[in-house]
Write an enzyme that holds these catalytic residues in place. Structure first.
Site, mmCIF file in Angstrom:
data_model
loop_
_atom_site.group_PDB
_atom_site.id
_atom_site.type_symbol
_atom_site.label_atom_id
_atom_site.label_comp_id
_atom_site.label_asym_id
_atom_site.label_seq_id
_atom_site.Cartn_x
_atom_site.Cartn_y
_atom_site.Cartn_z
ATOM 1 N N SER A 1 50.554 10.852 61.217
ATOM 2 C CA SER A 1 48.957 12.169 60.795
ATOM 3 C C SER A 1 47.707 11.599 62.144
ATOM 4 O O SER A 1 46.696 13.058 62.115
ATOM 5 C CB SER A 1 48.676 11.990 59.503
ATOM 6 O OG SER A 1 49.804 12.062 59.076
ATOM 7 N N SER B 1 49.368 15.730 59.270
ATOM 8 C CA SER B 1 49.134 16.248 58.738
ATOM 9 C C SER B 1 47.391 16.539 58.798
ATOM 10 O O SER B 1 46.318 17.233 58.136
ATOM 11 C CB SER B 1 49.179 15.495 57.396
ATOM 12 O OG SER B 1 48.570 14.270 57.740
ATOM 13 N N LYS C 1 38.564 15.361 55.965
ATOM 14 C CA LYS C 1 40.134 15.882 56.267
ATOM 15 C C LYS C 1 40.391 16.405 54.166
ATOM 16 O O LYS C 1 40.236 15.390 53.525
ATOM 17 C CB LYS C 1 41.492 14.428 56.124
ATOM 18 C CG LYS C 1 42.452 14.969 55.989
ATOM 19 C CD LYS C 1 43.760 13.894 56.422
ATOM 20 C CE LYS C 1 45.083 14.172 56.336
ATOM 21 N NZ LYS C 1 46.191 13.740 56.537
#
Lengths: 464, 68
Positions: free
Chosen positions: A179, A155, A80
């Site tokens: 997330s 996210s 990420k």
């Protein structure tokens, strides 16, 4: 040594160890899929193709010479884009950090590199792991591989999309209120938020310090277990890091779940906020499957979901506003509109409100601890329903509906989302399993038994 | 905690936070204030003065420098 279409990490590791699968061919297959699909998915913000091929060649050389150093050796992964990577852009999805190139790796990046993984690239994130989907950022939001008109949740949106579509075999997500588990749920994969402190946060941009967790996302829970094995452990660079031994997360896989006690928090998803019919079918099917596998099912009662949401949201809003205070004061307009809105909320929460929330947090944790006495895990929804259309995601979702995931950030307990079938439009539905602190092994044992007893892991998104 | 907020109070809170918002942003923030007020009310329980927050401090070897 031809690469299979999309192997799991466990399958690929076995074939690599048997010298039936080349890490270079596996990496090329992932890169080919990225080239074929990522124009539609937007799962990556930065590809590290040359580095990936160099790492794969080195892995292959080492494996041919002496065998793999572990099950992640030669496995293509993604990180990420809030995870610092030495010499590789780390933008946190924000205009503010467009030119940021860290000079060190985050602890989790370091751990996966030491385990021999191959970095395919940095995956799309909501800006600083907040808000989203945003269409006013330097890169577009990730799209759901099951239907690209739909949202991935966030996210850790890029990691979710990339794993589901087979662009990578596993990846890193972060989870402050859901997330990891949200994108895992909506993309039909497995994702675990480990116990707070189990995986070092060092080198990962904060969202809310006391709620932030780092964890793996992969096609199966077994793959998450293999990744967590490399990620877990004490790190003095993280003040919240837990100094305790790391168990073998795969040792109990396949041993069955007969006699395990599973509590179901029915009121979370049936009363406090009713989930979609498809999700309810997925939850009911999971409970039936666990019962058939020999688990004992019990009822669990906790404070209403809205109490957990209030506690977690007040803490999250305030800690986030604190972390990004300087930029909010001086560069507010450089954030996406959604993140501007989130940061603005910080002005409305008083110091007393924050401390009352942190006092409530102690009470809620004690409540969960008491409720789980005599149980091995508890179960509830991971998401309210199937993925919504990407252009139909509420701006103020924090007030519109409570989160099923945030209670376990508040408590710091390990929680995992796994695919529980498919609902409206063929989109995945999910269930959330929650364990006792540092007992991720039991979560993996239950999730793995469920996945192997049901057909939900047999289908990949059609575009993959 | 009141369930709504005056323009004057909102301006004060924003100035204290150092946030420079447009009139549209202020109006939007004002519209969601009841949501924050409701959350604050939910965490405010009768718990007495002795109830500790979750992050009350515990020394561990690293905090004491015993690992150095």
């Amino acid at each position: 040594m031809a690469a299979p279409a999309i192997p799991t990490i466990a399958e690929a590791a076995k074939r690599i160890a048997a010298k039936q699968l080349s890490p270079v061919e596996l990496t090329r297959a992932c890169l080919d899929r990225v080239r074929a699909l990522d124009d539609r998915l937007h799962a990556f913000v930065h590809l590290t193709e040359e580095r990936a091929l160099a790492e794969a060649r080195e892995a292959e050389r080492a494996i041919m010479a002496g065998g793999p150093k572990g099950p992640l050796h030669g496995i293509p992964i993604g990180l990420k884009d809030i995870v610092d990577t030495k010499g590789i852009p780390t933008t946190c999805g924000s205009k503010i950090l467009q030119d940021n190139i860290p000079d060190t790796d985050a602890a989790c990046a370091e751990s996966l590199a030491e385990a021999g993984t191959v970095l395919i690239g940095k995956t799309t994130t909501h800006e600083f792991a907040d808000g989203g989907p945003s269409f006013d950022l330097p890169k577009p939001p990730a799209r759901n591989p099951w239907n690209t008109d739909h949202f991935t949740a966030g996210s850790s949106s890029g990691t979710g999309a990339a794993v589901a579509a087979g662009l990578i075999l596993g990846g890193i997500g972060t989870d402050t209120g859901g997330s990891i588990r949200g994108p895992a749920a909506l993309c039909g994969i497995a994702g675990i938020k480990p116990t707070y402190g189990l995986v070092s946060r060092a080198g990962v941009a904060p969202a809310a310090f006391s709620l932030d967790h780092i964890g793996p996302m992969a096609w199966t829970s077994e793959d998450c277990a293999l990744m967590l094995q490399a990620l877990a452990g004490y790190d003095a660079r993280d003040p919240a890091s837990a100094d305790r031994p790391v168990p073998n997360y795969t040792a109990a896989l396949g041993s069955g779940i007969k006699g395990l006690k599973v509590g179901v928090i029915h009121h979370f998803h049936e009363v406090d906020y009713k989930v979609s019919p498809g999700t309810q079918r997925g939850i009911d099917g999971t409970i039936s499957a666990l019962r058939e596998l020999g688990a004992e099912i019990r009822e669990v009662q906790l404070s209403p979901l809205q109490d957990w949401q209030a506690c977690g949201s007040l803490i999250s809003i305030t800690e986030r506003a604190s972390a990004y205070d300087e930029w909010a004061r001086t560069r507010l307009g450089d954030f996406s509109e959604r993140v501007q809105r989130r940061l603005m909320l910080g002005a409305l929460v008083s110091g007393v409100d924050y401390v009352q929330a942190v006092r409530r947090r102690r009470e809620l944790r004690a409540e969960l601890k008491a409720a789980m006495a005599g149980l091995d895990i508890v179960l509830t929804a991971a998401a309210p329903g199937e993925a919504p259309k990407i252009d139909n995601v509420p701006i103020w979702d924090v007030f519109d509906r409570p989160s099923f995931t945030i209670p376990f950030n508040v408590a710091g307990y390990p929680a995992m989302s796994i695919c529980a079938g498919y609902g409206e439009g063929g989109l995945p539905v999910a269930v959330q399993l929650v364990g006792k602190p540092f007992d991720e092994a039991t979560l993996f044992r239950v999730a793995d038994a469920f996945e192997k007893a049901t057909p939900h892991r047999n289908a990949r998104p059609a575009l993959a | 905690m009141p369930a709504d907020i005056s323009d004057q109070t909102l301006d004060f809170l924003l100035a204290r936070a150092g946030l420079d918002l447009t009139p549209a942003q202020k109006a939007e923030l004002k519209s969601v204030y009841p949501g924050i007020a409701a959350m604050a009310e939910r965490v405010r329980k009768p718990r007495g003065i002795m109830a500790e927050p979750a992050h009350a401090y515990g020394f561990n070897p690293a905090d004491l420098g015993e690992d150095l």
